[in-house]
Design a protein around this motif. Structure first.
Motif, PDB file in Angstrom:
ATOM      1  N   GLU B  30      61.735  44.446 -56.509  1.00 24.93           N
ATOM      2  CA  GLU B  30      62.583  44.797 -55.374  1.00 24.93           C
ATOM      3  C   GLU B  30      63.172  46.198 -55.536  1.00 24.93           C
ATOM      4  O   GLU B  30      63.517  46.599 -56.647  1.00 24.93           O
ATOM      5  N   VAL B  32      66.365  48.150 -54.340  1.00 24.98           N
ATOM      6  CA  VAL B  32      67.656  47.905 -53.698  1.00 24.98           C
ATOM      7  C   VAL B  32      68.453  49.192 -53.678  1.00 24.98           C
ATOM      8  O   VAL B  32      68.644  49.823 -54.718  1.00 24.98           O
ATOM      9  N   ARG B 217      65.950  46.311 -49.642  1.00 27.17           N
ATOM     10  CA  ARG B 217      67.243  45.744 -49.265  1.00 27.17           C
ATOM     11  C   ARG B 217      68.294  46.825 -49.398  1.00 27.17           C
ATOM     12  O   ARG B 217      68.262  47.616 -50.354  1.00 27.17           O
ATOM     13  N   GLN B 229      74.766  43.115 -46.526  1.00 26.57           N
ATOM     14  CA  GLN B 229      73.468  43.446 -47.084  1.00 26.57           C
ATOM     15  C   GLN B 229      72.348  42.883 -46.226  1.00 26.57           C
ATOM     16  O   GLN B 229      72.536  41.943 -45.455  1.00 26.57           O
ATOM     17  N   GLY B 230      71.189  43.508 -46.362  1.00 24.65           N
ATOM     18  CA  GLY B 230      70.044  43.071 -45.584  1.00 24.65           C
ATOM     19  C   GLY B 230      68.956  44.122 -45.650  1.00 24.65           C
ATOM     20  O   GLY B 230      69.016  45.031 -46.482  1.00 24.65           O
ATOM     21  N   THR B 231      67.971  44.011 -44.757  1.00 29.53           N
ATOM     22  CA  THR B 231      66.928  45.032 -44.719  1.00 29.53           C
ATOM     23  C   THR B 231      67.562  46.334 -44.230  1.00 29.53           C
ATOM     24  O   THR B 231      68.630  46.312 -43.605  1.00 29.53           O
TER      25      THR B 231
END
Lengths: 220, 252
Positions: B30, B32, B217, B229-231
């Protein structure tokens, strides 16, 4: 002019002066690192001991420290054991000057270590180095260049302070020429001494200047 | 697989509470991006992960393994310094001010940690280091001292240096904030390249455009907590929280 005996006397006096200064700067540097690490340590005992050491040896005259080692210790030894022992003044001078320069060099080294950006230690730790590895490989090598000027200073001070050893039955350069001057009432011997001191300090100054340039190659 | 997990992490400096209960889990691969105003606790959170700062309360897991558990500034588990050292090598860190070692040449900057921490052989690790320098486009600078490099080049060396320890996660603490604007691009390009290769990355940044493009993210932190938080689409283009909206308005 000087006769051969006088020439040798001055030479031997100069050797005594140089020997004490060199021994003191070397031992001072080695133990100075330890005392400096003690001063920046979070360990209360190491910190306290280092603080006390510097407090005592910077806070009392070098001449007094010389007297304690040369005159007081044999008496203490006699009182304690009932025996006398032959004390070598040269060894006393080595010890006193080394102990004293350790205190001064420790503060110089501590300041140099603390002047290195804290990000260096963090980067080293983030790369997995232990405190010890980070200190010896990253932080301390960066202090070398910053140490040269103040250590050179200390070395020159030491060289001149060696004249204090005339008080403990040693014939250093200054005492040698003073003896000659009072023997035949001629002041020219002092000029010789000044010339030799200047010659020695010039060497130190030039060598340390060169070292500073060399150790700073990585700086722009 | 969970690479990093923070459970109710608090961090105070004296009376100042910087992290006020952060919960976060990051999966393998991921990318981030953490955004937020200065003082919101973004950098502190990164620094807590590799023990540059010790948390006051909470739990930290790296690759599923509990690495720190504390309450009221006291350890609830025995911390073995050797283990922390190994843990740090799993987490590569890139600093805002590069923190290259100025007394070492570029190649020595990259090889020193593997040599003294992992006891790597000098000839072998130098080969690896050269490949890494090639990857960040600086192999011809290998014998220079950092002071002779531009900020962008220094930061790329710092990335190579962190990669030389073969970390599983790369953390970037505002990697472009100390750079002149014209040097930002080269560092971001290097990071983008790393992301494309599947590296797990945690990036504290003010480069919103970059976050939008690269992040899987986006996390918006505010006053010591994760606010939203999110895309990138969700957080940057369609923020729900008022605080996120006002932050983005200020910087865009």
């Amino acid at each position: 002019m000087l006769n051969e005996t006088q020439l040798w006397a001055i030479f031997n006096g100069t050797v005594v002066t140089i020997e004490i200064a060199i021994v003191a700067i070397i031992f001072g540097a080695i133990f100075g690192v330890l005392v400096a690490l003690g001063r920046i340590s979070k360990n209360k005992l190491a910190n306290g001991l280092s603080w006390f050491y510097i407090w005592f040896f910077r806070g009392t005259p070098l001449l007094l420290q010389l007297f304690i080692i040369y005159y007081a210790i044999p008496i203490i030894y006699l009182d304690a054991t009932g025996m006398t022992f032959e004390i070598n003044p040269m060894i006393c001078a080595f010890v006193a000057f080394s102990l004293n320069s350790t205190a001064y060099l420790a503060e110089i080294i501590r300041a140099a270590i603390e002047s290195i950006d804290g990000g260096q230690m963090e980067a080293a730790k983030a790369l997995g180095m232990s405190y010890r590895q980070a200190m010896t490989k990253i932080v301390i090598p960066q202090t070398y260049k910053r140490l040269v000027a103040p250590v050179g200073n200390e070395f020159i001070l030491l060289l001149k302070d060696t004249s204090l050893v005339s008080t403990i039955a040693l014939f250093d350069l200054l005492r040698t020429v003073k003896t000659m001057a009072s023997a035949d009432g001629n002041w020219i011997y002092y000029v010789y001494a000044a010339a030799i001191y200047l010659f020695l300090t010039t060497i130190i100054q030039v060598v340390f200047d060169k070292m500073e340039v060399k150790l700073g190659v990585y700086e722009r | 697989m969970s690479m990093v997990k923070l459970v109710n992490v608090h961090k105070s400096f004296g009376n100042l509470e910087v992290l006020k209960g952060v919960n976060l889990e990051i999966q393998s691969g991921e990318v981030v991006c953490i955004i937020g105003a200065s003082g919101s606790g973004k950098s502190t959170m990164l620094r807590c992960l590799n023990h540059l700062e010790r948390i006051t309360d909470g739990e930290i897991y790296i690759e599923g393994e509990l690495t720190d558990k504390r309450e009221n500034n006291k350890d609830l588990m025995k911390i073995d310094p050797a283990k922390v050292q190994i843990l740090c090598t799993e987490l590569g860190m890139v600093f805002q001010n590069f923190n290259l070692f100025p007394h070492l040449s570029v190649i020595d900057n990259v090889t020193i940690a593997p040599i003294i921490v992992k006891k790597a052989k000098k000839e072998e690790i130098e080969k690896v280091a050269l490949d890494l320098l090639k990857e960040v486009g600086l192999s011809e600078k290998k014998d220079e001292y950092p002071s002779r490099l531009s900020g962008g080049q220094q930061q790329r060396v710092a990335i190579a240096r962190a990669l030389a320890m073969n970390p599983k996660i790369m953390m970037f603490d505002e990697p472009t904030s100390a750079l002149d604007p014209e040097l930002v691009g080269e560092v971001l390009a290097t990071m983008r390249h790393l992301a494309e290769k599947g590296m797990t990355m945690i990036i504290v940044t003010h480069e919103i455009g970059f976050a939008r493009e690269v992040a899987d993210r986006v996390i918006f932190m505010d006053q010591g907590v994760i606010c939203e938080q999110g895309t990138p689409e969700e957080v940057i283009l369609h923020p729900q929280e008022e605080r996120t909206k006002s932050f983005l308005n200020k910087i865009l």
